[in-house]
Design a protein around this motif. Structure first.
Motif, PDB file in Angstrom:
ATOM      1  N   PHE A  66     -89.677  89.527  45.055  1.00 41.86           N
ATOM      2  CA  PHE A  66     -88.245  90.253  44.564  1.00 41.86           C
ATOM      3  C   PHE A  66     -88.702  91.480  44.163  1.00 41.86           C
ATOM      4  O   PHE A  66     -87.375  92.320  43.620  1.00 41.86           O
ATOM      5  N   THR A  67     -89.743  92.293  43.979  1.00 45.04           N
ATOM      6  CA  THR A  67     -89.896  93.563  43.751  1.00 45.04           C
ATOM      7  C   THR A  67     -89.352  94.588  44.726  1.00 45.04           C
ATOM      8  O   THR A  67     -88.496  95.733  44.302  1.00 45.04           O
ATOM      9  N   ARG A  68     -89.418  94.213  45.962  1.00 39.71           N
ATOM     10  CA  ARG A  68     -88.873  94.904  46.891  1.00 39.71           C
ATOM     11  C   ARG A  68     -87.776  93.983  47.852  1.00 39.71           C
ATOM     12  O   ARG A  68     -88.147  93.058  48.315  1.00 39.71           O
ATOM     13  N   ILE A  69     -86.334  94.286  47.587  1.00 35.21           N
ATOM     14  CA  ILE A  69     -85.438  93.615  48.222  1.00 35.21           C
ATOM     15  C   ILE A  69     -84.698  94.405  49.543  1.00 35.21           C
ATOM     16  O   ILE A  69     -84.391  95.659  49.272  1.00 35.21           O
ATOM     17  N   ALA A  70     -84.638  93.602  50.539  1.00 38.87           N
ATOM     18  CA  ALA A  70     -83.819  94.307  51.930  1.00 38.87           C
ATOM     19  C   ALA A  70     -82.673  93.559  52.296  1.00 38.87           C
ATOM     20  O   ALA A  70     -82.784  92.171  51.987  1.00 38.87           O
ATOM     21  N   THR A  71     -81.531  94.116  52.213  1.00 39.27           N
ATOM     22  CA  THR A  71     -80.290  93.424  52.500  1.00 39.27           C
ATOM     23  C   THR A  71     -79.670  93.888  53.814  1.00 39.27           C
ATOM     24  O   THR A  71     -79.339  95.206  53.773  1.00 39.27           O
ATOM     25  N   ARG A  72     -79.066  93.065  54.729  1.00 42.90           N
ATOM     26  CA  ARG A  72     -78.687  93.682  55.939  1.00 42.90           C
ATOM     27  C   ARG A  72     -76.859  93.754  55.462  1.00 42.90           C
ATOM     28  O   ARG A  72     -76.424  92.927  54.787  1.00 42.90           O
ATOM     29  N   PHE A  73     -76.430  94.507  56.244  1.00 46.33           N
ATOM     30  CA  PHE A  73     -74.670  94.352  56.396  1.00 46.33           C
ATOM     31  C   PHE A  73     -74.154  93.132  57.053  1.00 46.33           C
ATOM     32  O   PHE A  73     -74.057  93.434  58.361  1.00 46.33           O
ATOM     33  N   SER A  74     -74.330  92.147  56.513  1.00 40.80           N
ATOM     34  CA  SER A  74     -73.758  90.808  57.233  1.00 40.80           C
ATOM     35  C   SER A  74     -73.270  89.799  55.826  1.00 40.80           C
ATOM     36  O   SER A  74     -73.703  89.975  54.685  1.00 40.80           O
ATOM     37  N   ILE A  75     -72.579  88.809  56.228  1.00 44.07           N
ATOM     38  CA  ILE A  75     -72.039  87.885  55.598  1.00 44.07           C
ATOM     39  C   ILE A  75     -73.487  87.099  54.894  1.00 44.07           C
ATOM     40  O   ILE A  75     -73.668  86.991  53.559  1.00 44.07           O
ATOM     41  N   ALA A  76     -74.295  86.667  55.608  1.00 37.88           N
ATOM     42  CA  ALA A  76     -75.357  85.857  55.115  1.00 37.88           C
ATOM     43  C   ALA A  76     -76.268  86.802  54.301  1.00 37.88           C
ATOM     44  O   ALA A  76     -76.868  86.598  53.299  1.00 37.88           O
ATOM     45  N   GLY A  77     -76.453  88.375  54.740  1.00 39.50           N
ATOM     46  CA  GLY A  77     -77.227  89.153  53.785  1.00 39.50           C
ATOM     47  C   GLY A  77     -76.513  89.418  52.572  1.00 39.50           C
ATOM     48  O   GLY A  77     -77.391  89.528  51.507  1.00 39.50           O
ATOM     49  N   PHE A  78     -75.157  89.332  52.391  1.00 40.86           N
ATOM     50  CA  PHE A  78     -74.448  89.728  51.001  1.00 40.86           C
ATOM     51  C   PHE A  78     -74.769  88.549  50.188  1.00 40.86           C
ATOM     52  O   PHE A  78     -74.635  88.345  49.110  1.00 40.86           O
ATOM     53  N   GLN A  79     -74.552  87.052  50.957  1.00 35.95           N
ATOM     54  CA  GLN A  79     -74.887  85.876  50.069  1.00 35.95           C
ATOM     55  C   GLN A  79     -76.083  85.758  49.682  1.00 35.95           C
ATOM     56  O   GLN A  79     -76.235  85.357  48.499  1.00 35.95           O
ATOM     57  N   ARG A  80     -77.091  86.292  50.233  1.00 37.36           N
ATOM     58  CA  ARG A  80     -78.317  86.090  49.783  1.00 37.36           C
ATOM     59  C   ARG A  80     -78.478  87.026  48.513  1.00 37.36           C
ATOM     60  O   ARG A  80     -79.176  86.846  47.559  1.00 37.36           O
TER      61      ARG A  80
END
Length: 527
Positions: free
Chosen positions: A76-90
Motif C-alpha cells: 500500500f505504499t504505492r496505490i494505482a487507481t483507475r477511473f472505473s467503478i471497480a477502481g473507485f470501490q477498491r
C-alpha cells in the motif's frame, strides 16, 4: 530432541529483509536530482508485482498480526487507481482503513479515453464536463453495425458498458467523493501522477477511427482531452479539500486544451497547491497549434511558477516532432528557484542565450540539466551553451543532450517524412483484471522515451534514434568524480575544439559533449 527456533523471535529488520527478497522495498526511490528520476519515478506507469509475488506477500501477511503489519508497506505504499467503478470501490476500501492508508506515499490515477457522443460533440464547460454531450450515448450498441465489418472484433455490449460506466461516475460525482476521502486518508502522500490508460478495445477503436477518417464512426469517438480535463480538475479539487501533504506532481500525458480549461476558470486552489510543490513534471501530448495554446497558458504558468517557490525539480516537455517555438521566459517568467536541483525541457526551438540565462540563474544549485530535443535557431551555436555550462555550473553532475540539433537541420530531416503522431514519454505496459481486455498505459513516444533502465552510455545503438535510443532518463552518464582523466584533453581543450559546425549534431558529438561539460578532471584541473 532439538528445539526449532520460532519465527516470532526473528527481528523486524530480518523479516523486512525476507520481504525484500520477494518484492523490493516500495519505499526506496530514486533521488529527485538523479537523471533516472524522471523515467523511474515520474513518467513510468506503476508496475504491479508478478502474481506469484503478490500471492507470496499476501500469504506472508496471513501468518499472524505481526507479519500482516510488516507486509502492509509492500502492498500500500504505492496505490494505482483507475477511473472505473471497480477502481473507485477498491480505493474506497483502502482509504477506509487507516492502518493501510497511512502508508501510501505515491498515488497514480489511471485515466482512460472518454467515450464521447458523435465525432465533434464533446464539450468542456467552465472546467467541468457537460455529461449530456459526453460518455454514454444510448445507441452505442449500434456502433458495430454502423461501422461495418471494420469493428467486428469489438463487442458492442462492452462499448456500451464502458460508456455507461463513465457517464454514471461523472453524473453521480462518485469519483470526486472517493478522491476527497482518499486524499484526506493518505496522510503520508508525497507524489501524485495522472497517467493515460488504454486497453486493447480502445486501441482497436482508435485505429478504426484513424483508418476510416471518422466516416465509420458517426456515433462515438474516444477523446483524451475531456478525460484529462476531468481528471486534472477533480484530483486538484480533492488535494485542496484534503489539505494533502503531497509535494510532487507528474503528468506525462497532459493535454494543452485541458490546461486552457483550468486557465479560463482558475480556482484559488491553483496557487495554494503550487506552494506545496517541490517537483513538477509535465509533458504535453498534442502538437496541434501548440505555440498558440502555450502562449495562452503563459499567465497560468506565471501563477504556478511564482507560487512554487520550493521547487527542487522541474521538467516541461512537448512532442519531439513538434518542438515549441516560444521563448523560455514565456513559460518560466524569469522565476528563480533557490532550491532547484534538476531542470529539464524537451522539444523546444531556442536561442543559445535563453538556455545560458536560465542555467546561470540557477548555477549555484543545479545538479542535473536535461535539454532533450532542443533545436537551436539560426545565429546560435551549441558550443556557446556548452562552454558556459562547463565554466560556470560548478554543481552540475549530469547533462542530457539527447537529440539536440539545429532547427534548420531538424526541419530538413522531417520535411519529407510521413506524419507520425507523437505520444508523450514513458513507455510500459500494464494489465488490470478489472477489464475484459488486456490494458496498457499509453505513455510511449515514437521519437522519444521508452522509459527503459539501460544506460544510453552503454547502449550498442550508437545513435539517437531507434528503440535502443529511446530511454528517457538514466543514471548519470558521467559522474563528476571519476578517478581518471575526464577532461578530454586530447580531444577538446576548449569549446572551439568540440567540432560544432553550427549546422547539425551527430550522436558521437553529443555523447562527447555531455562528458566534456561535467568533466572537471581530477588529473588536470587546477582547482
Amino acid at each position: 530432541m532439538m528445539k526449532t527456533a520460532s519465527f516470532q523471535k526473528l527481528s523486524n529488520e530480518l523479516l523486512k529483509d525476507i520481504l525484500d527478497q520477494i518484492e523490493s522495498d516500495p519505499e526506496r526511490s530514486v533521488s529527485i536530482d538523479r537523471r533516472a528520476y524522471l523515467s523511474v519515478e515520474s513518467f513510468r506507469p506503476p508496475s504491479p508485482p508478478l502474481p506469484s509475488r503478490a500471492q507470496d506477500i499476501g500469504n506472508f501477511r496471513l501468518v499472524c498480526r505481526r507479519f500482516a503489519e510488516l507486509g502492509i508497506p509492500h502492498q500500500f505504499t504505492r496505490i494505482a487507481t483507475r477511473f472505473s467503478i471497480a477502481g473507485f470501490q477498491r480505493l474506497d476500501r483502502i482509504c477506509s482503513r487507516n492502518n493501510l492508508a497511512k502508508h501510501t506515499k505515491k498515488f497514480s490515477y489511471l485515466i482512460p479515453f472518454f467515450y464521447v457522443e458523435g465525432r465533434q460533440s464533446y464539450l468542456v464547460k467552465s472546467g467541468s464536463l457537460d455529461i449530456d454531450q459526453c460518455p454514454g450515448r444510448e445507441y452505442t450498441e449500434d456502433i458495430s453495425h454502423d461501422a461495418g465489418s471494420s469493428l467486428q472484433p469489438l463487442d458492442a455490449s462492452y462499448l456500451k458498458k464502458k460508456a455507461g460506466e463513465q457517464k454514471s461516475i461523472i453524473r453521480s460525482g462518485e469519483d470526486v467523493r472517493i478522491l476527497k476521502k482518499a486524499m484526506a486518508a493518505f496522510t503520508s502522500l508525497q507524489h501524485v501522477q495522472i497517467l493515460r490508460l488504454q486497453n486493447e478495445a480502445d486501441r482497436y477503436l482508435l485505429d478504426c477511427i484513424q483508418e476510416n477518417g471518422g466516416s465509420a464512426m458517426p456515433l462515438v469517438d474516444l477523446r483524451w482531452m475531456p478525460a484529462c480535463t476531468h481528471a486534472t480538475r477533480t484530483i486538484g479539487e480533492a488535494l485542496f479539500y484534503a489539505r494533502s501533504p503531497f509535494s510532487r506532481f507528474s503528468g506525462p500525458m497532459m493535454n494543452p486544451q485541458s490546461a486552457l480549461g483550468i486557465k479560463d476558470n482558475v480556482p484559488q486552489s491553483v496557487s495554494a497547491l503550487a506552494q506545496r510543490l517541490t517537483c513538477l513534471e509535465l509533458h504535453f501530448d498534442d502538437g496541434l497549434n501548440l505555440n498558440e495554446k502555450m502562449r495562452e497558458l503563459s499567465s497560468l504558468f506565471r501563477t504556478v511558477f511564482s507560487a512554487a517557490r520550493n521547487l527542487n525539480a522541474v521538467h516541461i516537455g512537448f512532442p519531439s516532432r513538434f518542438p515549441l517555438d516560444l521563448r523560455l521566459e514565456d513559460i518560466f517568467h524569469h522565476v528563480h528557484w533557490e532550491k532547484l536541483r534538476a531542470f529539464g525541457i524537451q522539444a523546444w526551438r531556442l536561442e543559445a542565450d535563453e538556455i545560458i540565462a536560465l542555467a546561470r540563474r540557477h548555477s549555484k544549485t543545479l545538479k542535473g540539466l536535461r535539454l532533450r530535443d532542443v533545436q537551436l535557431k539560426e545565429g546560435s551555436m551549441w558550443k556557446d551553451v556548452l562552454a558556459m555550462l562547463r565554466a560556470e555550473m560548478d554543481q552540475l553532475d549530469w547533462v542530457s543532450l539527447r537529440r539536440v540539433d539545429y532547427a534548420v537541420h531538424f526541419d530538413e530531416l522531417w520535411s519529407d517524412s510521413i506524419e507520425v503522431p507523437d505520444d508523450p514519454p514513458g513507455g510500459a505496459s500494464d494489465s488490470d483484471d478489472e477489464d475484459d481486455f488486456p490494458t496498457h498505459i499509453s505513455v510511449q513516444e515514437d521519437e522519444g522515451d521508452s522509459g527503459e533502465d539501460a544506460s544510453d552510455e552503454h547502449s550498442d545503438a550508437h545513435t539517437d534514434y531507434g528503440p535502443e535510443a529511446d530511454e528517457i532518463a538514466l543514471s548519470p552518464d558521467t559522474p563528476a568524480s571519476l578517478p581518471f582523466c575526464t577532461c578530454f584533453r586530447n580531444t577538446a581543450g576548449s569549446a572551439d575544439d568540440l567540432g560544432d559546425n553550427g549546422q547539425f549534431v551527430v550522436y558521437q558529438q553529443r555523447k562527447m559533449w555531455e562528458k566534456w561539460v561535467v568533466g572537471r578532471c581530477p588529473e588536470h584541473s587546477s582547482s
